[in-house]
Write a protein that holds these residues in place. Structure first.
Motif, PDB file in Angstrom:
ATOM      1  N   ALA A 615       0.845  -1.297  -0.073  1.00 47.82           N
ATOM      2  CA  ALA A 615       0.022   0.026  -0.108  1.00 47.82           C
ATOM      3  C   ALA A 615       0.988   1.379  -0.045  1.00 47.82           C
ATOM      4  O   ALA A 615       0.634   2.257  -0.689  1.00 47.82           O
ATOM      5  CB  ALA A 615      -0.952  -0.059   1.282  1.00 47.82           C
ATOM      6  N   ALA A 616       2.021   1.214   0.945  1.00 48.30           N
ATOM      7  CA  ALA A 616       2.878   2.336   0.725  1.00 48.30           C
ATOM      8  C   ALA A 616       3.576   2.745  -0.613  1.00 48.30           C
ATOM      9  O   ALA A 616       3.689   3.777  -0.866  1.00 48.30           O
ATOM     10  CB  ALA A 616       3.938   2.139   1.961  1.00 48.30           C
ATOM     11  N   SER A 617       3.807   1.542  -1.103  1.00 51.09           N
ATOM     12  CA  SER A 617       4.486   1.731  -2.382  1.00 51.09           C
ATOM     13  C   SER A 617       3.458   2.171  -3.417  1.00 51.09           C
ATOM     14  O   SER A 617       3.893   3.126  -4.199  1.00 51.09           O
ATOM     15  CB  SER A 617       4.956   0.381  -2.966  1.00 51.09           C
ATOM     16  OG  SER A 617       5.140   0.348  -4.521  1.00 51.09           O
ATOM     17  N   ALA A 618       2.299   1.833  -3.269  1.00 50.68           N
ATOM     18  CA  ALA A 618       1.043   2.300  -4.383  1.00 50.68           C
ATOM     19  C   ALA A 618       0.861   3.606  -3.994  1.00 50.68           C
ATOM     20  O   ALA A 618       0.498   4.474  -4.866  1.00 50.68           O
ATOM     21  CB  ALA A 618      -0.008   1.516  -4.247  1.00 50.68           C
ATOM     22  N   ALA A 619       0.928   4.080  -2.735  1.00 45.68           N
ATOM     23  CA  ALA A 619       0.465   5.399  -2.149  1.00 45.68           C
ATOM     24  C   ALA A 619       1.494   6.451  -2.635  1.00 45.68           C
ATOM     25  O   ALA A 619       1.462   7.564  -2.816  1.00 45.68           O
ATOM     26  CB  ALA A 619       0.145   5.411  -0.834  1.00 45.68           C
ATOM     27  N   SER A 620       2.711   5.966  -2.917  1.00 43.22           N
ATOM     28  CA  SER A 620       3.795   6.838  -3.086  1.00 43.22           C
ATOM     29  C   SER A 620       3.981   7.199  -4.491  1.00 43.22           C
ATOM     30  O   SER A 620       4.642   7.967  -5.077  1.00 43.22           O
ATOM     31  CB  SER A 620       5.049   6.302  -2.582  1.00 43.22           C
ATOM     32  OG  SER A 620       5.685   5.083  -3.271  1.00 43.22           O
ATOM     33  N   ILE A 621       3.528   6.241  -5.391  1.00 51.94           N
ATOM     34  CA  ILE A 621       3.480   6.584  -6.785  1.00 51.94           C
ATOM     35  C   ILE A 621       3.009   7.855  -7.432  1.00 51.94           C
ATOM     36  O   ILE A 621       3.705   8.518  -7.809  1.00 51.94           O
ATOM     37  CB  ILE A 621       2.898   5.218  -7.714  1.00 51.94           C
ATOM     38  CG1 ILE A 621       3.716   3.841  -7.405  1.00 51.94           C
ATOM     39  CG2 ILE A 621       2.918   5.588  -9.235  1.00 51.94           C
ATOM     40  CD1 ILE A 621       3.246   2.746  -7.800  1.00 51.94           C
ATOM     41  N   PRO A 622       1.724   8.261  -7.280  1.00 54.81           N
ATOM     42  CA  PRO A 622       1.166   9.446  -7.524  1.00 54.81           C
ATOM     43  C   PRO A 622       2.176  10.662  -7.020  1.00 54.81           C
ATOM     44  O   PRO A 622       2.262  11.742  -7.654  1.00 54.81           O
ATOM     45  CB  PRO A 622      -0.211   9.287  -7.126  1.00 54.81           C
ATOM     46  CG  PRO A 622      -0.516   8.150  -6.656  1.00 54.81           C
ATOM     47  CD  PRO A 622       0.783   7.274  -6.120  1.00 54.81           C
TER      48      PRO A 622
END
Lengths: 713, 152
Positions: A615-622
């Protein structure tokens, strides 16, 4: 940094201009009667629509349930269809190449792919359409798999007819589609994590390690969550606190993490990239050194000395210890709390003021009149990690929880066996403080329960923690026998099965059968556990000193409120719904909101941490990308039709609409950045003056007409 | 694989009249729920044709009436549960309009059972199949729309 921001804004401006450039052509479409015939011109050019239809076999997924050739033959006669083809896998590279080539060769103005659900492959085919040289929004999907071939598997005629209609409906819409340009918005370089259990902490640590400012909001007085209540963890038998507290300290120390404990999310506005979140800091009555300094008390604030707690006269059960230990009205959960900051429970505080005196004139940390505070922060993305609580197992009356003193839950067992717990790690019977010699563990207590009282799902980690409990009593109490009543032992993880064998070898007794009834001997307070041993096929009645119920888990109490604030759906049993169970387990249908840990479904600690990192990785993308594209589905006002009644202004849930004066008339104006494209305004406008991009009235009416009035040539 | 619950799937075959029903679905809940039914291979009758909108709030009451005027035998509007709307409250507003449609249908002598608004979430695939089966059964029992009959 500043310069970069400027360029982003410029980009946004140019994009907006593009949209405006396209706008003047729009009225031509609008002038048509709502019941525009599919054949009518609906494109931005005057050219007759030329639609390409591509039918996907999806292997046998689609082709196995319907007659693709019949569908293709039929689709040739649909108005505006200029090209038709089929392919085994439309989404494959060769499949997409077919689309690309067809657009060029046949000068197509729109593309229809009849395949799976647009919720799955719409982005793929939009890209293919774009690569073919068309605007990606000139694409429409006909769902002939999820809503056709898979649900009418044994009705070839029915599904073939339905596919024909679906394609006709899609072609009607594709004929009227327009060029649209996604709006690009900058993303705030900050994230929020709701819930500071192990999932939330891991997510916050990862985000901050990636250089992102993170607001970590926790409703309890300390971070740590459920994991901080556990004694040992399976199968490695690591001490839970020992592996968790370093992380807690890191969270407390990390300068990019702004910690809000004893706080909750109060309000959420905005959209991906720009969420405005209001945090409610509950009245805590105790100031941190930082807060004290802000109030001009230099060198003041709580230092965790505990003098206040010693003197407080109010005694209450400690929730952290599952109510088995007392606490004062001013308290900390346990010695390792982060932040080390006392909290006044204002529901039980009598405001005697003794703590204020004990705290002293230097620190002045206590304020008995403190009130809830509201803090507004702006974040680009958010992660929900709201965790779980135990199912109220007293609802399953046959097991006597809360009726019989010696029936406890797994979490109570954790506190009783924990060295920092109420008994200092000595497992005792709650009725008389004696050390138990025979302990029964009831698995699937409320899980895998189809009676309607318990939960139908498997809570996933109870088997393993019960095995660990069995190991712990064998280890700690010589001569003590654990009896494990199970339905199946689900030891699915890495080194779990081996752990199961180990417990078997250590002498735990395994009885396969769901416990039917537990009765108490009123004199000795011993318990009779009754079940049917399904391996030996005979009833058993075992007398034990104590029963531990491996209670089912359910979403934590505040999950439902929080998820609604962020616009996240939930499944039937309340767990938050992921965007896709396999391919997007951390995402949600709300762009920019992600899920970590048990709030999405029961998980053990390794899975929880893995999902938090995901989730952290996904949330950092944008955030690292710096900008996101929003789907350009927003509303626009057709000024000449607008009567300025203002009905829509009140309907809009996002306050995106306003009445303005234009050329001497009152008309509605849309703030595109606020509009999310729900169309609630467009569905009501009495004058038909609102044009919903991509879901415009003529487009929807054309779809209805195409189905019901036919359209074969 | 049969329809869930106690629903009887209507008989199909040459010569047996089949209703024309249009389903207007929101993208986030009911359309996703319908996709889930597909993933779960839950079988239901094929008579409903689906038009997807982002939110049931988008639905003008006139869309429903247009469908009936075009000769639909039944119309189904399906959205999120109350309080679950992706756009906060679009489904409330849709429900209000749809009540109005029902009253209008009654007053013009069109059986209002031909029109239904349901609430199916993204996790309710089985419910979706049950809803469709029930809608198809109800409309089949009611027979062809009187509007189509008048046109003849």
């Amino acid at each position: 940094m500043v310069e970069k921001k400027k360029t982003t804004t410029k980009k946004t401006e140019t994009k907006k201009q593009d949209t405006k450039k396209a706008a003047p052509v729009k009225p031509e479409v609008k002038k048509q009667a709502p019941a525009a015939k599919p054949a009518a011109t609906g494109s931005t050019t005057q050219q007759k629509p030329r639609i390409g239809v591509f039918i996907c076999h999806c292997g046998t997924n689609i082709a196995g349930s319907m007659d693709i050739n019949a569908v293709q033959e039929y689709a040739k006669n649909i108005p505006n269809v200029a090209y038709i083809d089929n392919y085994k896998y439309m989404c494959s590279m060769p499949g997409q190449a077919v689309i690309n080539k067809a657009i060029h060769d046949n000068k197509l103005t729109g593309v229809v792919v009849a395949a799976c659900s647009p919720r799955l492959h719409e982005p793929t085919f939009r890209t293919a359409t774009k690569e073919g040289g068309l605007n990606p929004f000139r694409f429409e999907m006909a769902n002939i798999r999820e809503q056709n071939s898979w649900v009418h598997m044994h009705d070839q005629e029915g599904s073939t007819d339905k596919a024909k209609d679906a394609i006709r409906i899609a072609v009607a819409k594709a004929s009227l589609l327009q060029d649209l340009f996604p709006k690009t918005v900058p993303v705030e370089k900050a994230a929020m994590v709701v819930g500071a259990g192990v999932a939330g902490m891991q997510a916050a640590l990862d985000l901050s390690a990636a250089g992102i400012k993170t607001y970590l909001v926790e409703s309890d007085t300390s971070i740590g969550g459920r994991m901080s209540q556990l004694d040992k963890t399976f199968p490695t038998l690591d001490c839970s606190q020992c592996i968790l507290t370093p992380k807690m300290v890191d969270v407390g120390r990390e300068s990019l993490i702004e910690l809000y404990t004893y706080s909750e999310v109060h309000e959420v506005e905005g959209y991906i990239g720009n969420f405005d979140v209001t945090i409610r800091k509950k009245a805590r009555g105790v100031m941190t050194p930082k807060e004290a300094e802000a109030k001009g008390i230099v060198g003041g604030g709580c230092n965790g000395c505990g003098d206040c707690e010693t003197i407080c006269p109010v005694v209450k059960p400690n929730e952290f210890e599952m109510g088995m230990k007392p606490r004062k009205a001013i308290y900390i959960n346990h010695p390792q709390v982060v932040p080390l900051l006392y909290t006044i429970d204002f529901n039980s505080c009598v405001k005697c003021g003794l703590c204020v005196t004990a705290c002293g004139p230097e620190k002045k940390a206590i304020d008995l009149e403190s009130k809830d505070e509201f803090v507004k922060v702006k974040v680009g993305t958010a992660i929900l990690a709201t965790g779980y609580e135990l199912f109220p197992i007293e609802k399953k009356e046959e097991w006597g929880y809360k009726r019989f003193e010696n029936v406890i839950t797994g979490l109570e067992f954790e506190r009783l066996i924990c060295a920092s717990g109420p008994t200092g790690g000595h497992l005792v019977r709650p009725s008389d403080g004696e050390t138990p010699k025979r302990v029964a563990f009831v698995l699937c207590a409320g899980s895998r329960d189809n009676t309607g009282i318990g939960k139908p799902y498997c809570s996933r980690f109870c088997c393993m923690y019960s095995l660990k409990h069995a190991h712990q009593i064998i280890e700690k109490i010589p001569g003590c026998t654990p009896y494990i009543f199970y339905m199946d032992i689900r030891s699915f993880g890495k080194a779990y099965e081996e752990f199961y064998y180990r417990i078997q070898d250590e002498g735990a007794k395994f009885i396969r059968g769901r416990v039917a009834n537990i009765l108490e001997d009123s004199k000795t307070k011993k318990l009779h556990v009754m079940t049917d041993d399904t391996l030996l096929d005979r009833p058993v009645d075992i007398e034990v000193d104590m029963v531990v119920l491996a209670s089912a888990v359910q979403p934590s109490a505040d999950t439902n409120r929080t998820r609604k604030l962020f616009g996240v759906s939930c499944s039937m049993d309340g767990w938050l719904l992921e965007a896709h169970p396999k391919l997007n387990p951390c995402g949600t249908t709300t762009a920019g909101v992600f899920l970590a840990g048990v709030c999405q479904g029961p998980k053990d600690i390794p899975d929880t941490v893995a999902s938090a990192e995901g989730a952290a990785s996904a949330a950092s993308i944008p955030i690292h990308k710096g900008e996101v594209e929003l789907e350009p589905y927003f509303a626009t006002c057709i000024d000449e039709k607008c009567a300025g009644c203002g009905m829509c202004v009140n309907l809009c849930p996002y306050s995106a609409l306003a009445l303005v004066e234009k050329n001497g008339r009152t008309v509605m104006e849309v703030t595109e950045a606020k509009c999310k494209g729900c169309g609630t305004c467009g569905g009501f406008c009495p004058g038909g003056a609102i044009w919903m991009n991509h879901f415009a009235t003529p487009q929807i009416v054309a779809q209805i007409d195409a189905f019901l009035l036919g359209g074969e040539q | 694989m049969s329809a869930p619950g106690n629903f009887k799937i209507p008989e199909r075959g040459p010569g047996i009249w089949q209703p024309k029903i249009i389903g207007l679905l929101c993208n986030w809940c009911s359309y996703a729920g319908a996709d889930l039914a597909g993933g779960g291979r839950i079988q239901y009758p094929p008579d409903v044709r689906v038009v997807r909108v982002m939110c049931t709030g988008r639905l003008d009451a006139l869309f429903v009436l247009k469908a009936f005027a075009d000769g639909a035998d039944g119309v189904l509007v399906s959205g999120c549960h109350f309080g679950d709307c992706h756009y906060l409250e679009g489904n409330y507003k849709a429900a209000k309009r749809m009540f109005m449609v029902k009253r209008l249908m009654k007053s013009i002598g069109l059986d209002d059972r031909r029109f239904r608004m349901t609430f199916v979430s993204a996790s309710e695939g089985a419910k979706w199949a049950a809803v469709i089966t029930d809608v198809v059964n109800t409309v089949t029992e009611l027979g062809p729309s009187p509007i189509t009959e008048f046109k003849k």
